[in-house]
Design an enzyme around this catalytic site. Structure first.
Site, PDB file in Angstrom:
ATOM      1  N   HIS A 249       1.432 -24.660   6.880  1.00  0.00           N
ATOM      2  CA  HIS A 249       1.670 -22.748   6.473  1.00  0.00           C
ATOM      3  C   HIS A 249       0.169 -22.138   6.590  1.00  0.00           C
ATOM      4  O   HIS A 249      -0.898 -23.028   6.148  1.00  0.00           O
ATOM      5  CB  HIS A 249       1.778 -22.874   5.686  1.00  0.00           C
ATOM      6  CG  HIS A 249       2.450 -21.350   4.147  1.00  0.00           C
ATOM      7  ND1 HIS A 249       0.948 -20.364   4.601  1.00  0.00           N
ATOM      8  CD2 HIS A 249       3.255 -21.258   3.484  1.00  0.00           C
ATOM      9  CE1 HIS A 249       2.087 -19.600   3.764  1.00  0.00           C
ATOM     10  NE2 HIS A 249       3.119 -19.535   4.123  1.00  0.00           N
ATOM     11  N   ARG A 269       0.990 -10.720   3.389  1.00  0.00           N
ATOM     12  CA  ARG A 269       1.237 -10.073   4.285  1.00  0.00           C
ATOM     13  C   ARG A 269       1.998  -8.753   4.662  1.00  0.00           C
ATOM     14  O   ARG A 269       2.453  -8.199   5.126  1.00  0.00           O
ATOM     15  CB  ARG A 269       1.001 -11.224   5.138  1.00  0.00           C
ATOM     16  CG  ARG A 269      -0.538 -12.041   5.998  1.00  0.00           C
ATOM     17  CD  ARG A 269      -0.467 -13.435   6.646  1.00  0.00           C
ATOM     18  NE  ARG A 269      -0.048 -14.395   5.679  1.00  0.00           N
ATOM     19  CZ  ARG A 269       1.114 -15.394   6.313  1.00  0.00           C
ATOM     20  NH1 ARG A 269       1.720 -15.376   8.029  1.00  0.00           N
ATOM     21  NH2 ARG A 269       0.955 -16.218   5.954  1.00  0.00           N
TER      22      ARG A 269
END
Lengths: 617, 285
Positions: A249, A269
């Site tokens: 990740h 994000r």
């Protein structure tokens, strides 16, 4: 009966175990295991669930961003076909297209099931389930509850399961699967509390044990994720697939050292967070892969509009697939543009330029992240940028299963969730895991119940039970004369991180394989102090063989795939090679006990699915 | 802090100024941490159901460490069999509950910089539950209580696809309760359980919160008011608010969950006029 069979062995401690019998035994109590158990119980068979931890603590609880389902509540252009195409593109077409199809078709109903059992998702203004943007998903698709969607899922399933007549074996670990000829016959394990052995007889077994993150030093995974299901299935003769594809990740915490690896949700994000290097540059705009160019924003302004729901805008490059974002971060750090502690900056505070109530908005949308940074790093994410870097998060590979039934290559042995392979191919899209758990957990439970109904009781081979018990107790016999299990575990984790991590090379992988051999010899000699009652040293010693098995599987597959694709990046073969796009790597335990690797062709995709992919290019 | 805020206020979008604030945060951290090579003593309860005692372990502490890190380090280096429950190490699973210097805490969220390391740090298991081994207690009572709470029963779906319509405003207050990570620290600190051991008559703050989440769920049609009064013993709570004070999720347990439940019980059982009206309307209070 069984105790009677063992009458002659009463002097051996190994003869002491409790026996339980279930039609379907589910190993693992995260989202997939609980969903499988509920589905099997609904079919009217008796169900037992083995949970390595207390109920409701499984790693599913850590899932933050949401579950992907093309419900089209936020953008009516979405439907299962787009979700299918997105999943296949994200997986670089190594996915099982059948699983990708079933997943995309069935995920919306899976979300609605959870709502019917009490889950409370965030809402749209007209009162439907709200959906958010996420990497690799063309439209806002993730049903979510702030950034604690996994907790909502696990609690909903736990509470539903509690009232479904399921027998829970809490804090119990399985050591071996038992077989009756070719067919699975149950499992053998121990309870943590007293260290007593349990024989769990079953007509069908569902593995739902999650991932392998503990094979690495920097990971978002908890102590439980030692590849138990992968190793149990492999030892029982089942095939593993795609083990080279480990997802790192892109955004884990990097500072302070004690929190290194803890996940920072992609939702940051999704809400407009940007990745910035030490020169202040949004470096993700510098490297947009060709197959995503048409879907990616041309400017920061367009990216921002996308995160705010503008349907005409394309996604910012921070929301490209995880494999790509992780590699871009590694590149920035390697080339000297990283943050002081070896990461890059993730900035959500900047949105105060755009929103009048930004701080409140961030705390509402990302409450766990706000608290996590405030409490563990003294950082107020509404005011300051976070430091982030890649962390071992997920394995796309796992037990090879039939797409419809989730049955492995061993009759009666099923697998669902992270420990099964197929849906995600070479790279998993964020949000596709929670939906995977419930879609295929349900299928595995239903088909396991069917298998149990159609097959009579299996016979357990007591010799293998005794052998497993005897082996499990060996670390106590060596007390005082051997190395501790933690040293071996830490050495393995550091070695895998360094040699079979995000960026791989042939000579390093070869070195890793020889290290694994040495560590296996050391693991066979570890000693633990104390007794069998709740003894973490003993538990760590018993987890080591599984960690070594999955580490070897990852390394062997990584060596064999001489190209770069998805989560697998070879520094010595940095390009994608079309020749490697037509098969999966399959691992089996050979007759000599050695791990064998073969290439298995991906079956031809039906024309209607091909057409969907063409239409969504 | 004010300088940091000013700095951020003048940043360009995603520009270098924002980055510098991140560096400043790192510097801030470095100042607050123990010097390298610093050692601290942890006084950890070792024992089982038959009894035990506090035992001192001295270990090196470093930047950003939490109590669980110290316990893990001691476990790996000095006491391989030291029993401790943990999972996520991020305050999300609620496994590592213990009493640190006498206060109910998640070990993974208790930073060493917030403790006085000149004195030994005492780490004990939750006192309200029977000890199993070292820091691990037998919390199975909680799982049995959960089983006694009537499950969610939704009204018929609002739409043909089987879905419902709910306003975010109506969902908000239940979402607060559903933040609960079942760490059982509220159960540990509650004097009805801790000092009076009313395990058979009172379900404790955690499960009153769960009942509140069900009762206030916009879709739920089940009725749990009679159990609240009798089997769940909501009347035992005298609102000392200790539970809310230890909640790592900051759930306003008494004000938002328990008091409204008490009011519902009062309305049902002690207000005949209201009860009559409700009966005539056929509605759940």
């Amino acid at each position: 009966m069984l105790h009677g069979d063992l009458d002659g062995l009463e002097d051996l401690v190994v003869a002491e175990y409790q026996t339980h019998e279930h039609d379907v035994l589910v190993i693992g109590a995260g989202g997939a295991g609980l969903r499988a158990a509920i589905a099997a119980a609904a079919e009217g068979v008796s169900v037992g669930v083995v949970s390595k931890s207390l109920l409701g603590k499984a790693h599913t609880v850590m899932a933050e961003g949401g579950m992907a389902a093309a419900m089209a509540n936020v953008d009516d252009r979405d439907d299962w076909r787009v979700h299918f195409a997105d999943t296949m593109r994200g997986g670089q077409y190594l996915n099982s297209w059948r699983m990708a199809e079933l997943h995309a078709r069935e995920a919306p109903d899976a979300v609605r099931d959870l709502e019917a059992w009490g889950a409370l998702f965030d809402r749209t203004p007209d009162g439907r389930i709200l959906q958010r943007n996420f990497g690799g998903h063309k439209y806002p698709r993730l049903a979510h509850v702030g950034d604690r969607t996994g907790l909502e899922m696990i609690r909903t399933l736990q509470d539903k399961g509690t009232h479904s007549g399921i027998h829970f074996h809490m804090e119990c670990t399985v050591l071996a699967l038992l077989k009756d000829g070719e067919r699975v016959a149950g499992a053998f394990g121990y309870d943590r509390e007293r260290g007593r052995f349990r024989l769990l007889r079953a007509r069908a077994v569902v593995l739902a044990t999650g991932g392998i993150g503990r094979a690495y030093e920097i990971t978002s995974n908890s102590w439980e994720y030692t590849g138990d299901g992968h190793a149990l299935a492999y030892q029982a003769g089942a095939a593993l697939q795609d083990m080279e594809f480990v997802q790192f990740h892109p955004t884990g915490m990097v500072w302070p050292p004690s929190v290194r690896g803890i996940l920072v949700t992609e939702g940051v994000r999704g809400e407009g967070g940007t990745l910035v290097n030490s020169e202040g540059r949004r470096f993700m705009f510098d490297d947009i892969p060709e197959n995503y160019r048409a879907h990616t924003a041309a400017s920061p302004e367009e990216g921002w509009r996308y995160t705010q729901g503008d349907k005409n805008a394309r996604r910012p490059p921070e929301l490209l697939t995880r494999d790509h974002v992780a590699r871009c971060i590694v590149r920035e750090v390697r080339e000297g543009r990283g943050s002081p502690h070896g990461g890059v900056y993730l900035d959500i505070a900047w949105i105060r330029e755009k929103l009048p109530n930004a701080a409140e908005h961030i705390r509402k949308k990302l409450p766990s992240m706000y608290h996590q940074f405030k409490q563990l790093a003294d950082i107020d994410i509404t005011k300051e940028a976070m430091e982030v870097g890649p962390t071992t998060h997920y394995i796309m590979g796992g037990i090879r299963v039939d797409g419809d039934s989730q049955m492995s290559t061993v009759p009666g042995l099923f697998a669902a969730g992270e420990c099964a392979a197929g849906l995600h191919g070479a790279n998993r899209l964020g949000g596709n895991s929670l939906s995977d758990l419930v879609v295929f957990g349900k299928r595995a439970g239903e088909y396991a119940a069917r298998f149990a109904r159609e097959h009579g009781a299996a016979t357990v081979d007591t010799d293998s039970v005794d052998a497993a018990a005897r082996q499990a107790l060996e670390p106590f016999e060596r007390n005082g004369s051997g190395e501790g299990p933690y040293q071996v575990q830490h050495t393995l984790q550091e070695m895998m991180q360094e040699l079979v991590g995000i960026v791989r090379r042939e000579e390093e992988i070869v070195r890793a394989l020889s290290c694994i051999g040495e560590l296996r010899a050391r693991a066979e000699r570890v000693a633990v102090p104390g007794n069998r009652e709740y003894n973490p040293g003993w538990h760590t010693a018993l987890d080591l063989p599984n960690l070594l098995t999955v580490s070897e599987a990852i390394a062997r597959s990584a060596l064999e795939r001489r190209e770069s694709r998805g989560g697998h990046f070879r520094d010595d073969y940095p390009e994608k090679d079309p020749a490697y796009g037509s098969f999966n790597l399959i691992l089996r335990k050979g007759p000599d006990g050695e791990m064998s690797i073969t290439r298995e062709s991906i079956p031809e995709m039906p024309p209607e699915l091909k057409q969907i992919i063409e239409e969504n290019k | 802090m004010s300088t940091t805020e000013e700095a951020v206020a003048t940043t360009a979008v995603g520009g270098p100024e924002t980055v510098r604030t991140g560096e400043r945060a790192a510097e801030k951290l470095e100042q607050a941490v123990p010097a390298p090579g610093r050692r601290a003593t942890f006084r950890i309860w070792r024992g089982d159901a038959t009894g035990g005692k506090l035992q001192d372990y001295t270990t090196e502490v470093s930047e950003g460490m939490v109590v669980l890190d110290a316990v893990h380090q001691i476990q790996a280096e000095q006491a391989n069999d030291l029993a401790v429950r943990w999972n996520c190490k991020a305050g999300k699973c609620g496994s590592c509950s213990a009493e640190v210097n006498g206060k109910p805490k998640l070990m993974c969220m208790t930073r060493l910089t917030d403790l006085n390391l000149d004195e030994p740090v005492t780490v004990e298991p939750m006192r309200t539950f029977p000890p199993l081994r070292d820091l691990v207690t037998d919390v199975s009572w909680n799982f049995r209580v959960k089983q006694r709470i009537k499950p969610f029963r939704p009204r018929a779906p609002d739409a043909p696809d089987g879905s419902w319509r709910m306003a975010q405003a109506d969902v908000d207050r239940v979402q607060e309760f559903r933040k609960c990570i079942e760490c059982f620290l509220c159960q540990d600190v509650c004097h009805v359980l801790r000092d009076h051991a009313k395990y058979d008559e009172f379900i404790g703050p955690r499960f009153l919160v769960q009942v509140a989440a069900l009762e206030m769920h916009p879709l739920d049609t089940e009725d749990r008011i009679d159990e609240l009064k009798e089997a769940f013993g909501v009347g035992y709570c005298n609102i000392t608010k200790c539970c809310g004070n230890v909640c790592p999720e900051n759930i306003t347990i008494t004000d938002n969950a328990i008091i409204p439940l008490k009011e519902r019980v009062v309305d049902r059982h002690y207000d005949p006029l209201r009860k009559l009206v409700q009966l005539m309307r056929g509605r759940k209070p």
